[in-house]
Design a protein around this motif. Structure first.
Motif, short mmCIF file in Angstrom:
data_model
loop_
_atom_site.label_atom_id
_atom_site.label_comp_id
_atom_site.label_asym_id
_atom_site.label_seq_id
_atom_site.Cartn_x
_atom_site.Cartn_y
_atom_site.Cartn_z
N PHE A 110 0.96 -1.06 0.14
CA PHE A 110 0.06 -0.10 -0.04
C PHE A 110 0.75 1.19 -0.08
O PHE A 110 2.09 1.23 0.50
CB PHE A 110 -0.85 -0.03 1.26
CG PHE A 110 -0.15 0.01 2.76
CD1 PHE A 110 0.04 1.11 3.21
CD2 PHE A 110 -0.16 -1.30 3.11
CE1 PHE A 110 0.80 1.04 4.45
CE2 PHE A 110 0.56 -1.23 4.24
CZ PHE A 110 1.21 -0.13 5.05
N ASP A 111 0.37 2.20 -0.42
CA ASP A 111 0.78 3.55 -0.22
C ASP A 111 1.13 4.07 1.13
O ASP A 111 0.16 3.87 2.07
CB ASP A 111 0.08 4.95 -0.97
CG ASP A 111 0.03 4.37 -2.31
OD1 ASP A 111 0.85 3.67 -2.78
OD2 ASP A 111 -1.20 5.00 -3.13
N ASP A 143 5.78 -2.72 1.40
CA ASP A 143 5.50 -4.16 1.06
C ASP A 143 5.82 -5.02 2.34
O ASP A 143 7.03 -4.90 2.94
CB ASP A 143 6.58 -4.52 0.22
CG ASP A 143 6.29 -5.86 -0.51
OD1 ASP A 143 5.51 -6.42 0.17
OD2 ASP A 143 6.82 -6.13 -1.52
N VAL A 144 4.60 -5.53 2.83
CA VAL A 144 4.75 -6.30 4.19
C VAL A 144 4.69 -7.86 4.08
O VAL A 144 3.64 -8.10 3.29
CB VAL A 144 3.90 -5.92 5.26
CG1 VAL A 144 3.91 -6.74 6.57
CG2 VAL A 144 3.75 -4.42 5.49
N ASN A 145 5.46 -8.57 4.62
CA ASN A 145 5.51 -10.05 4.33
C ASN A 145 5.69 -10.70 5.56
O ASN A 145 7.12 -10.60 5.88
CB ASN A 145 6.39 -10.41 3.25
CG ASN A 145 6.04 -10.03 1.87
OD1 ASN A 145 5.04 -10.38 1.21
ND2 ASN A 145 6.70 -9.01 1.28
N LEU A 146 4.96 -11.07 6.51
CA LEU A 146 4.99 -11.84 7.96
C LEU A 146 4.62 -12.97 8.01
O LEU A 146 3.47 -13.31 7.46
CB LEU A 146 4.66 -10.83 8.88
CG LEU A 146 4.93 -9.34 8.74
CD1 LEU A 146 4.53 -8.51 9.88
CD2 LEU A 146 6.47 -9.18 9.33
N LYS A 147 5.32 -13.89 8.73
CA LYS A 147 4.49 -15.06 9.40
C LYS A 147 3.96 -14.68 10.92
O LYS A 147 4.98 -14.05 11.60
CB LYS A 147 5.48 -16.39 9.29
CG LYS A 147 5.99 -16.69 7.90
CD LYS A 147 6.78 -17.82 8.00
CE LYS A 147 7.10 -18.41 6.74
NZ LYS A 147 5.80 -19.14 5.96
N ASN A 195 9.43 -3.58 4.08
CA ASN A 195 10.15 -2.87 3.41
C ASN A 195 9.25 -1.63 2.94
O ASN A 195 8.18 -1.70 2.69
CB ASN A 195 10.43 -3.49 1.91
CG ASN A 195 11.23 -4.85 2.15
OD1 ASN A 195 12.14 -4.83 3.15
ND2 ASN A 195 10.81 -6.07 1.43
N VAL A 196 9.95 -0.35 3.23
CA VAL A 196 9.47 1.08 2.86
C VAL A 196 10.33 1.79 1.92
O VAL A 196 11.57 1.63 2.06
CB VAL A 196 9.22 1.87 4.19
CG1 VAL A 196 8.79 3.02 3.68
CG2 VAL A 196 8.36 0.98 5.18
#
Length: 463
Positions: A409-410, A431-435, A455-456
């Protein structure tokens, strides 16, 4: 010409004789019926006492019939027998105080012609009015329905007449089946039940109309009842297979509470392994679906709500002789919906959900072996989109939520969560990628564990 006139005269004479003969037979039948009725009414007290005595000779317990009436003329060629104020108790009634049957009126219509001239006992209709049928099993497994004395084997085998019941009607009948030993309670107030039965070489079938209030359908009383205090109304297509020794049920749009259900069910009559299964399909509101489940599951589901109707399927598989819970598998499809949580609301929800109380095969059905699984979950929290390809809550006694979380998202969309006098995001991407692995005991998040990356890029902000 003369010959024709003579033939017509003879024909009229024959018809006249036949007419008088039939009239005589009918008159004789009326006289016999009236005579039988007069005799019956004059000796009713002795007849009722004799019936009570004869029945009680063959049971372990007592049967008391208050009154008996009959009619030969109503519904010819049927013999209508009505017994009133019928009370049936087993021999251990003084211990458990559970009466098996208490009926104001039972009416039986018997086909006299077939009874006399064929090998069938053809009961045209059994009608039970204003009755309570109470099946009871205590903690030690003793039942109040074991009332029939075992008959000694006859030295000469007599050919038995086949028993056929063509119709069953119940009106204002309270049916209770309570098993203390296995912690089960089924309690239904039958306002109306109608069934016309068709027989074949392979079994029988009927369209069964029911209008019933379900006071209790508890497979485990300690956990509560399914469809408690819900009205069940509609027509069921029912058939019995001799080969499979099984009753099969199929119905469309059966009314349960405020909603309609399609149901396919099978009930085995095997005494050693009386298994059953139900397949239930509907489109229903979350709150309505929750109200049909037992109190234990309702307590879990009440923390959430889905605002639009959802398509759902429920499978229940069990054994009526088992003390454990049946296997319950619920699957639902949620599209373009809203999910209301204790701490907020998710919009544009799309996902497939499944509940299974036997997640690990070979392990007993229980809360500890139950799981809620979400697949292809996508939604928005406020305006921020996210996806969860798969998440699971396992062990509803000590529930742990696990899964993967992804969102792009922005950065500027974070401004809705931050006080403007503190900082303002103007540009950039996230960009979010989490367990995640989170304890959700009592529906409160605790001990959250996250691993992955956030990641920003190209972000600007003022503060």
């Amino acid at each position: 010409m003369l010959r024709t006139i003579q033939d017509n005269h003879r024909l009229k004479k024959v018809l006249k004789i036949v007419g008088y003969f039939l009239l005589g037979i009918f008159t004789l039948f009326i006289i016999l019926s009236i005579s039988a009725s007069i005799y019956f009414n004059k000796h009713k007290k002795e007849i009722v006492a004799s019936i009570n005595e004869k029945i009680n000779e063959n049971i372990n317990g007592t049967v008391n019939i208050g009154d008996v009436n009959f009619s030969l003329l109503r519904g010819l060629p049927n013999f209508a027998l009505t017994v009133s104020n019928v009370v049936v108790k087993d021999s251990l009634w003084n211990i458990h105080k559970q009466t098996l049957l208490n009926s104001k009126e039972i009416e039986v219509h018997i086909n006299v012609k077939k009874l006399i001239w064929s090998d069938e006992i053809d009961i045209k209709k059994i009608k039970i009015n204003d009755a309570t049928i109470n099946l009871y099993v205590d903690k030690s497994g003793i039942s109040n329905s074991n009332i029939f004395k075992p008959k000694p084997k006859p030295t000469v085998v007599k050919e038995k007449k086949d028993l056929i019941i063509e119709a069953i009607d119940l009106e204002n009948v309270h049916f209770i089946s309570r098993n203390i030993n296995r912690d089960k309670l089924f309690d239904f107030a039958v306002k109306k039940l109608e069934s016309d039965i068709d027989y074949s070489s392979s079994g029988w079938e009927t369209d069964l109309y029911i209008d019933v209030l379900a006071n209790s359908m508890a497979f485990k009383v300690a956990k509560g009842s399914f469809i408690k205090n819900k009205r069940v109304k509609g027509t069921l297509a029912v058939n019995f297979s001799k080969k499979e020794n099984k009753i099969n049920i199929n119905t469309k749009k059966l009314g349960i509470g405020e909603d309609k259900f399609d149901i396919i069910a099978h009930f085995s009559l095997d005494k050693k392994n009386p298994v059953f299964d139900l397949d239930i399909t509907t489109e229903i509101l979350w709150a309505n679906a929750s109200s049909l489940l037992d109190a234990h599951i309702q307590k879990i589901l009440s923390h959430f709500d889905i605002t639009k109707p959802i398509k759902a399927n429920c499978k229940i598989i069990g054994n009526t002789a088992s003390a454990g819970d049946p296997v319950i598998i619920v699957k639902a499809i949620i599209k373009d919906n809203e999910l209301v949580l204790p701490d907020g609301k998710l919009t544009d929800c799309n996902f497939n959900a499944e509940y299974n109380n036997t997640f690990k095969k070979g392990v007993v059905t229980s809360d500890e072996n139950s799981a809620v699984i979400l697949n292809n979950f996508s939604a928005k929290f406020n305006t921020i989109p996210f996806t969860i390809p798969k998440a699971m809550v396992y062990n509803l006694t000590v529930p742990i939520l696990t899964g993967d979380f992804h969102s792009k998202f922005d950065v500027a969309k974070l401004n809705q969560f931050v006080k403007p006098n503190l900082m303002v995001f103007k540009s950039g991407n996230t960009d979010v990628n989490l367990k995640f692995n989170v304890s959700v005991a009592k529906f409160k998040i605790s001990k959250p564990l996250f691993s992955g990356n956030v990641n920003v890029s190209n972000a600007t902000m003022t503060y």
